[in-house]
Structure formats: C-alpha cells, structure tokens
Scaffold this active site. Structure first.
Site, PDB file in Angstrom:
ATOM      1  N   ASP A 311      -1.619   8.729  -1.764  1.00 46.52           N
ATOM      2  CA  ASP A 311      -1.106   7.375  -1.941  1.00 46.52           C
ATOM      3  C   ASP A 311      -0.316   7.244  -3.239  1.00 46.52           C
ATOM      4  O   ASP A 311      -0.637   7.862  -4.258  1.00 46.52           O
ATOM      5  CB  ASP A 311      -2.290   6.399  -1.964  1.00 46.52           C
ATOM      6  CG  ASP A 311      -1.868   4.965  -2.148  1.00 46.52           C
ATOM      7  OD1 ASP A 311      -1.174   4.440  -1.260  1.00 46.52           O
ATOM      8  OD2 ASP A 311      -2.215   4.368  -3.188  1.00 46.52           O
ATOM      9  N   GLU A 364       3.026   9.871   0.165  1.00 45.74           N
ATOM     10  CA  GLU A 364       3.652   8.566   0.298  1.00 45.74           C
ATOM     11  C   GLU A 364       4.524   8.398  -0.944  1.00 45.74           C
ATOM     12  O   GLU A 364       4.052   7.979  -2.002  1.00 45.74           O
ATOM     13  CB  GLU A 364       2.614   7.444   0.378  1.00 45.74           C
ATOM     14  CG  GLU A 364       3.262   6.097   0.674  1.00 45.74           C
ATOM     15  CD  GLU A 364       2.701   4.945  -0.149  1.00 45.74           C
ATOM     16  OE1 GLU A 364       3.087   3.794   0.110  1.00 45.74           O
ATOM     17  OE2 GLU A 364       1.899   5.189  -1.067  1.00 45.74           O
TER      18      GLU A 364
END
Length: 636
Positions: A311, A364
């Site tokens: 993330d 990401e």
C-alpha cells in the site's frame, strides 16, 4: 543465568538488518526450560531503563516479571506455566523515567479484540495444512503470463449476519461462502484489505498495531489459516494488503516505543504523514528494515499467502508526499526521493522473491516513477506488478461523460496503450473508487438505469480485453447502487433483480473467457500481444483491437461502441479469412442487454481494410462490446 533464545549471531544479524526470520526469535514463543513449559519473550527496546512483562497470568503487575537486557537492545525473559491464549503486554520505562507505557508486542502472533490492545501467546504450528496441491503448483497461477483476476474483499463487510445484530462472519464461517462465490464468479485470486490487527474499524485495517497478528475480530490465527487453506483447496490464490508506509499513533502501538523514536524518525518532517496523522517508518534504521522484511516473509512462510499488495508506495518514495513547502527535508543530494525507502523496497522484494520465487509482490504506486515492476539489476524497484492508476482514472473519467461528449475525450480510452508495456500492470477498480462521495461504480455511469448497466458492462468488457491483470472490488461485480459501507453487508438482495444478476453473469463470462483464451493473458506485458485495428474513430466513439497469443490463429478481436447508437454495417479489418465466432456480446439478453448482435458470428469479406486483407461487416450493439475468435481457433 537464563538461557537466551537469541544467539549472538541472531543479535548480530538483527542489528545488521539481515535477520530475515526475526519473528522466530523475537516476540512470544512456546518453550521449555529445565523441564518446565512456558513462554520465552523477547522485545527490542534499546533505550528503555526497564522492561517487564504484564499479563493475565501475573495480574498485570509490572514488578513481577522483569526482563533481562542483552546486546543489540533486546530484552528477554522466560515465564513458566503459561501457554497459548495468554494475554500480555510489555511495561516499558524510559531511561529518564518520565515515560511509562504498556505496549503490545511488535512481533506478537495474536491479539485481543478491540478496544483491548494486549497481545496473545499463540502456537502457529498448531494447524495442519491441506493445500499441498496448490502450493506445489502455484508458480503457474502467479506467473506473468497466467490469467490473474482478483476479487478485492473487506472481510468485515462482505457478508454480515443481520439477524444476529449485524455481526461479522468468522474466518471459518466465511471460508466456504467466499470460496464458492469467488470460484463460481471465475476469479483466480482474492485480495484482502489489511487483516493485520488494528484498533479502529474505520481505518479498514490500514492503521496497524499488530503487524504479525491477523485481526481477532473474526477469529484466531488458526481460523485465518483455515480460511486461506480453504481458498487454496478451491484453486483460489490469496493476496494480502500490506502497509509498510506508516503506522498509527495509538499508545499501545510502535510509536515512541521505548521513550524514544524507535520505529519512526524523530523529526516530524521525516517521521509523520500529515494526510493520515500517522508515523512514518525510519527505513534507514537496520532494525526497522529487519522488522518489515521479516514481516513480509512471515505471511508467506506461516500463512501460505500468494502475494502482498504493498500500500501507498508513492508516499514512501517521495519525501514531500502530502506535504507543503518547508514541511519536509530533502535527501543528501537535495532531492525529494526517499533514498532509504528505495533501498528498503528493493531489499524486501529481493528477499521475498529469493525465498519464495512463486509469489507476487504488487505495488500500489500512483506516480510515473520508472521501473517499479522491473528487476533490481536493471535499476528497478523489483516488484512483480504495479497498479495502473492512470488507466483507472482515465477510464472512470471517460465513462462518466455523457456519450454525446465522449468523442471529445477519445484519447482517454487510447492513451494507456502508449505506456501499457512499460510496467507489469494490474488494472484496478478498487475500494478507493467507491467511497467518500465518489459513488458506486454503477452510479458513476451516465444515463437511465438500462444505460448505466450497459455502460458498466462495456467498461468491464474493455478492462478484460485491455492488456494487464484485473481487479474488481466486492460489490462491483453485481452493480451495488450504494457506496461501500464498511459497517454493513453488501447489498446481496439486488441479485434478485435481472439487471444485477445479468451483470454478475457478464463478469463470470468475462472471467471464463479471460482464463480460457491464451491470447488474453499470455502476452499481457508484451507489445506483441496487442494490436490496434482502429483507434481513431473518435467521431463515432468506437475502438477495435486484437489480442494475440502464441500462434497465428490465436487471436481475439474486440470492438467497443461507447455510444447508445446501434452501428449497422460497421466494417473492421481482420488478418485471417473465414468465419469469426462471436465469443461474447455485452448486449445479449441474458446480461440485461437489448439483443443486438451478429447471430453468433460472421464470415469475412475479401475486402482489404485497416491494412488487413479481410473485413468483417458488423452490427455494433449500443453501449456494447463484442469479442470474436477465428472459427479455426478454440479456447486454449
């Protein structure tokens, strides 16, 4: 003298930042000393004056079980006659004795359910895995040329039990329901929003205090193993969302752990992320890198997971991420790149792929940082895959336009092919696109109810035809009307409506075609696998392209009509003579469409077009996508 669980070599590797399996030494481990069974504890707190273990076994008394310091700033203690399930914390007194705090175990394997924050002793060996077949063959399921279609899930809101106070499903309750649903819908993998222990439901798991502990909300570590095991037995891979970018300021967590800024930078210009009011890891500290790298390996080692989606990589790479002028400190060269974070990301990817070569590391990363998914030896960051955020934003912006205006935005549906093969992309429609007033996927689409569904079927069809792996967030596959609510179940009752059921059927058939047709996944990351037929028909908002496989007849033709007008006698050039079978048509009645199509297939006309020797004379359905194969080629 107490026998240490950590050898001098362990401590040397830990201080050096290269102890890949630090979780086997630090934390709480079932052990036996002098014939007595108990638990060996170890915690890193180099700047503490005193550390003791408090728990339900000593009535949370901080003077009972005082730990012994060793080299490398690690404190250790053995407590007899306690076992799995025992709740505990570390009582830490700083050197100046002004800071006294009770901390959860950074390496704890289990935790109390929130709002309690203590860690729990757990035996991770107390589970018998039944997924040997999956594990032996998972390399082909996770490879760059395999079909990878990911179903993103938030475990707390996928399904709830409204008749029992809207409670969550447990890991074990969820296992057969989720596995059957994902299998029947044709997805290859599930991606779970962070399951690591977190105190606040509203963070969706992205603010973690227990990096080695699956959340106790849904059961024990063994129960979570059961869920993964069950999915594997149904042929479904499991990806976990992983958050090495930041951590919350909760008192029981990592922040200011021993009265000093141990895991985070001391300077808030380096150590805090104002967007999320969280601490940022100090990637330049060996022990912190060790903590994070061993945590990544832990989930592959102990829980058999198949991938980590990392993330907020952009927030790690840029020192000025989310900060204004004067709120950040440049690197030693005067730039905004976080050199320590770059080193860490390369190190974790290298270590993961070295140890588990058959898994996935997915970034990401929302900027144009080069070579995110390229090997380290070529100057890349070493990830296997990267989310294509640019494609996602362009497509959602384009699809939200009234069809009469789409001709003026035509480049938004074609621009991605300029850079499509610069990274190993995943095409994501994730949870972030259906929260905070952005509207559900269905509500983003313009027009009346029928047109909204037709637009969404068209969007998903283009997604599955476009190079790259696929990801849909739960609820997107059947057209949930409401934005995602983490405190409620998905709107499963909508599947009684034919349009919603038709959309789910469409996604299932897209997955089936994608998995069965090698031309749609063999060359996802190679320009040889894609060829525009016509990308310039902006006046009619139509695009056509070929996906290619390894053989000459292994081809799939896609034609997309982004207007609500039926296009009669629309001619498209093709390379092969003969019959072309209509493999999919988003306007078919079983999906909720109007039934406009090509009677199952067409024969070519010996008329050159689009620099190809033959032509297909098509009827393009309104707001529809059609896919064709040469008749000589079946699914492979």
């Amino acid at each position: 003298m107490l026998q240490s669980n950590l050898s001098e070599f362990d401590l040397y590797l830990f201080a050096e930042g290269t102890h890949s399996r630090a979780y086997e030494k630090l934390g709480a481990h079932l052990s036996e000393k002098k014939g007595r069974r108990g638990v060996q504890f170890a915690v890193w707190a180099p700047n503490a004056e005193r550390v003791s273990i408090i728990g339900d076994f000593n009535h949370w008394n901080s003077s009972t079980d005082i730990m012994r310091p060793s080299s490398a700033g690690v404190w250790e203690s053995f407590i007899p006659d306690i076992g799995p399930g025992a709740a505990y914390k570390y009582h830490v007194v700083s050197r100046d004795r002004r800071y006294v705090v009770d901390k959860a175990d950074p390496y704890g394997f289990a935790a109390e359910i929130r709002p309690r924050t203590a860690s729990r002793v757990w035996d991770l060996q107390d589970y018998s895995w039944l997924d040997s077949s999956w594990m032996a063959n998972r390399a082909k399921n996770n490879s760059l040329n395999s079909p990878i279609s990911i179903y993103e899930v938030h475990l707390g809101s996928w399904r709830r039990v409204p008749d029992e106070g809207n409670r969550w499903l447990t890991y074990r309750e969820m296992a057969p329901l989720l596995a059957d649903y994902v299998h029947d819908a044709g997805f290859t993998h599930v991606e779970l929003l962070p399951v690591m222990e977190h105190p606040f439901d509203g963070s969706w798991g992205y603010q973690i205090i227990g990096y080695f502990a699956p959340t106790s909300r849904f059961g024990t570590p063994s129960d979570f193993m059961y869920l993964i095991d069950y999915l594997h037995q149904r042929g479904i891979g499991v990806i976990l969302d992983w958050v090495p970018a930041h951590f919350p300021k909760d008192e029981a967590g990592l922040g200011y752990f021993d009265g000093s800024h141990l895991y985070e930078h001391a300077d808030p210009k380096q150590g805090e992320q104002p967007d999320w009011n969280t601490f940022v890891f100090n990637y330049g500290r060996n022990e912190v890198q060790n903590f994070l790298i061993s945590n990544a390996l832990f989930w592959f080692d102990k829980y058999h997971v198949d991938g980590l989606r990392v993330d907020a990589v952009a927030s790690m790479l840029y020192l000025d991420y989310g900060k204004r002028e004067g709120e950040w400190i440049p690197n030693r060269f005067g730039g905004k790149e976080n050199l320590e974070a770059i080193h860490f990301l390369r190190a974790v990817n290298e270590r993961v792929y070295e140890t588990f070569p058959d898994v996935m590391m997915i970034a990401e990363e929302s900027t144009a940082w080069p070579q995110v998914s390229r090997p380290i030896y070529l100057g890349g960051l070493g990830f296997g895959f990267k989310w294509n955020m640019g494609w996602m934003h362009d497509m959602l912006d384009y699809m939200s336009q009234d069809p009469i205006l789409r001709s003026y935005h035509h480049n938004q549906i074609t621009f991605s092919l300029i850079y499509a093969f610069t990274e190993n992309f995943v095409l994501p429609f994730s949870h972030d696109e259906v929260v905070y007033g952005k509207g559900s996927m269905l509500r983003k689409m313009p027009g009346d109810e029928w047109q909204r569904f037709a637009n969404l079927r068209l969007l998903y069809g283009y997604m599955f035809g476009h190079p790259g792996k696929k990801l849909l967030f739960m609820g997107d596959e059947f057209g949930q009307w409401s934005e995602w609510d983490h405190e409620a179940s998905l709107e499963w009752e909508l599947l009684k409506n034919p349009l919603h059921a038709g959309l789910l059927r469409w996604v299932r058939d897209l997955n089936t075609l994608y998995r069965g047709q090698s031309s749609l996944h063999d060359f996802d990351f190679n320009a040889a696998g894609f060829e525009w037929v016509d990308c310039k028909d902006s006046q009619r908002s139509v695009i056509s392209f070929l996906r290619r496989g390894t053989s000459a007849d292994d081809q799939t033709l896609f034609v997309c009509n982004f207007t609500p007008v039926v296009r009669e006698n629309y001619r498209v050039g093709v390379p092969l003579e003969g019959a072309w079978r209509e493999a999919l048509n988003s306007d078919a009645p079983l999906y909720g469409g109007s039934g406009q199509g090509n009677f199952g297939g067409l024969a070519t006309i010996p008329l050159p077009m689009h620099a190809r020797p033959f032509t297909l004379n098509l009827r393009l359905p309104p707001l529809g996508i059609v896919a064709f194969h040469p008749e000589s080629h079946g699914a492979r």
